[in-house]
Design a protein around this motif. Structure first.
Motif: not given
Ligand code: AMP
Length: 364
Positions: A280-287
Motif C-alpha cells: 500500500h502507498n502508506s507503507g512505502h516509508w518501510t523501504l
C-alpha cells in the motif's frame, strides 16, 4: 471447479513469483524479490509499465485472456496481485493451475465496498454507517436516514476519490447519482475524523504474522499526500489498531499483505474505511526506515518464506510525487536526509503517482 492449488514448501531462491499488474507496487515487489534471489514474471499490458521495466519475464495480454493466464501459470511458482480489481473468472482460472496468494475470497471482499463493510461488521469491526444505493430514490431515502454530510461512492473501481460525491444536504439526488457515475453505489456517513491512520500486516501460510507500526496518512484532494511514521497514538489506540488488523487478516485467511485504512474519531474510536490485500502507498516509508520493507515482507509471505522483522529503525515522513512534482528529482537527490524513489513513468499527468520521497529522522 477444481480445488485451488496450494504450495506446501517455500519458493526457494531461483524460483519465480508471478505478479498480476504492472504498476509501481509491482515494480517495488519485483525489486524486493530480486534481492532474495527470486525471479519475477509480470502479467501486464505494455513493456513500458513500471513493473515490466524491472521484471525477469513478461506476459502481455488483457487480464481476461485465459490462454495467456494459462501460459503464465505454467511459468511461475506462485501468483500474487499488485492490485485487486481483476476479473473473478481470471483468478479462478489461475487458482486451478497454480498457487494464488492471497486467495480469491480476499480479493472479492476488497473489490466491493459494500461486501467489504458487510464482512467487517460481521466479524465485529466497526465502520461508518452505510446504505446500498441503486438509484436516485434509494439515495434520497438513505440521505434522510444517515443525515448529512455523507459521502456517495461507487461500490467498485473507485480509488483516490474517483467516483465520490460529498452530500452536504439539500442536493438533488438525480444530479448526485449522475455525478457519481456508476450503476451501484454506497452512501457512507461522513466521519469527522481527527486523523487517518493505516496498519499494514503480513500473514504467512502457517498463520505467523507481523505488523508495521501504525502510520498517519494525510490526503490532499482525496489522494495520499504524506505518511508520517509512526502515527502519534495513545498506547491503547495503537494496540487496538494492530488488534483489528490482525483480526481481519485472520478472518479472511489472508496469505500476503493487508493494508487497513482507519479513521480515528475525536472520541478515540477506530472505524475501518478500506482494505487492500497488497502493498500500500502508506507503507512505502518501510523501504527506508524498517529492517524489512513491506515489499520484501509481501514476497516472503506469498512465497511461504519466514517473515522478516518489521522493526522501525528510523522515524520517517513519506511524500508522494504527483505529476510534475517529480521534476524536483535533482533537488531531492541533493538532500542528504531524503531517499528518492521514481517509478519509471514517462508521462507526468496531473495527479499521477510518479514517485515518492522519504525523509528519515532519528527515532523518537
Ligand atoms: P477512499 O477512496 O474511501 O479511501 O476515500 C479517500 C479519502 O476520502 C479518505 O482517505 C478520506 O480522507 C476521505 N473519505 C472517504 N470516505 C469518508 C467518510 N465516510 N468520511 C470522511 N471522509 C471520508
Amino acid at each position: 471447479m477444481a480445488p485451488p492449488v496450494d504450495l506446501t514448501t517455500p519458493v526457494p531462491p531461483g524460483g519465480t513469483l508471478g505478479i498480476i499488474g504492472g504498476g509501481q507496487l509491482g515494480r517495488m515487489t519485483a525489486l524486493a524479490a530480486a534481492r532474495l534471489g527470486l525471479r519475477s514474471h509480470v502479467f501486464c499490458q505494455s513493456p513500458d509499465e513500471p513493473a515490466a521495466q524491472v521484471a525477469t519475464a513478461l506476459t502481455m495480454a488483457p487480464f481476461n485472456d485465459l490462454a495467456a493466464l494459462e501460459r503464465f501459470a505454467q511459468a511461475v511458482d506462485v501468483v500474487t496481485f499488485e492490485f485487486e480489481n481483476i476479473p473473478h473468472e481470471s483468478v479462478r482460472h489461475l487458482a486451478e493451475r497454480v498457487c494464488v496468494r492471497p486467495n480469491w475470497e480476499c480479493l472479492q471482499i476488497c473489490q466491493h465496498r459494500i461486501d467489504e463493510k458487510d464482512f467487517l461488521n460481521r466479524i465485529g469491526i466497526p465502520t461508518t454507517p452505510y446504505r446500498r444505493i441503486d438509484g436516485p430514490p434509494s439515495l434520497a431515502l438513505a440521505a434522510d436516514e444517515l443525515g448529512c454530510p455523507s459521502v456517495l461512492k461507487t461500490t467498485r473501481l473507485g480509488y483516490d476519490g474517483k467516483g465520490q460525491v460529498l452530500l452536504r444536504g439539500g442536493e438533488d439526488a438525480e444530479a448526485a447519482w449522475a455525478e457519481m457515475g456508476g450503476s451501484e453505489g454506497i452512501l457512507e456517513g461522513f466521519v469527522g475524523f481527527e486523523r487517518e491512520i493505516s496498519v499494514i500486516i503480513a500473514r504467512g501460510p502457517d498463520g505467523t504474522h507481523a505488523a508495521f507500526d501504525p502510520v498517519e496518512n494525510i490526503h490532499r484532494h482525496h489522494i495520499l499526500d504524506r505518511t508520517i511514521a509512526p502515527a502519534a497514538l495513545s498506547k491503547a489506540t495503537d494496540r487496538e489498531a494492530r488488534r483489528m488488523a490482525h483480526h481481519i487478516a485472520e478472518a479472511m485467511g489472508l496469505v500476503g499483505l493487508l493494508a487497513v485504512e482507519m479513521f480515528v474519531t475525536g472520541d478515540g474510536r477506530l472505524l475501518v474505511n478500506e482494505l487492500a490485500p497488497r502493498p500500500h502507498n502508506s507503507g512505502h516509508w518501510t523501504l527506508d526506515a524498517c529492517v524489512t520493507s513491506q515489499f520484501e515482507q509481501f514476497v516472503r509471505a506469498v512465497c511461504g518464506l519466514p517473515l522478516g522483522s518489521p522493526l522501525r529503525h528510523s522515524d520517517a515522513e513519506m511524500r508522494n510525487l504527483l505529476g510534475d512534482q517529480a521534476d524536483e528529482w535533482l533537488k531531492l537527490l541533493h538532500d542528504p536526509s531524503a531517499k528518492l524513489h521514481l517509478y519509471g513513468k514517462a508521462e507526468a499527468r496531473p495527479g499521477r503517482k510518479m514517485g515518492h520521497v522519504t525523509w528519515l529522522k532519528r527515532r523518537g
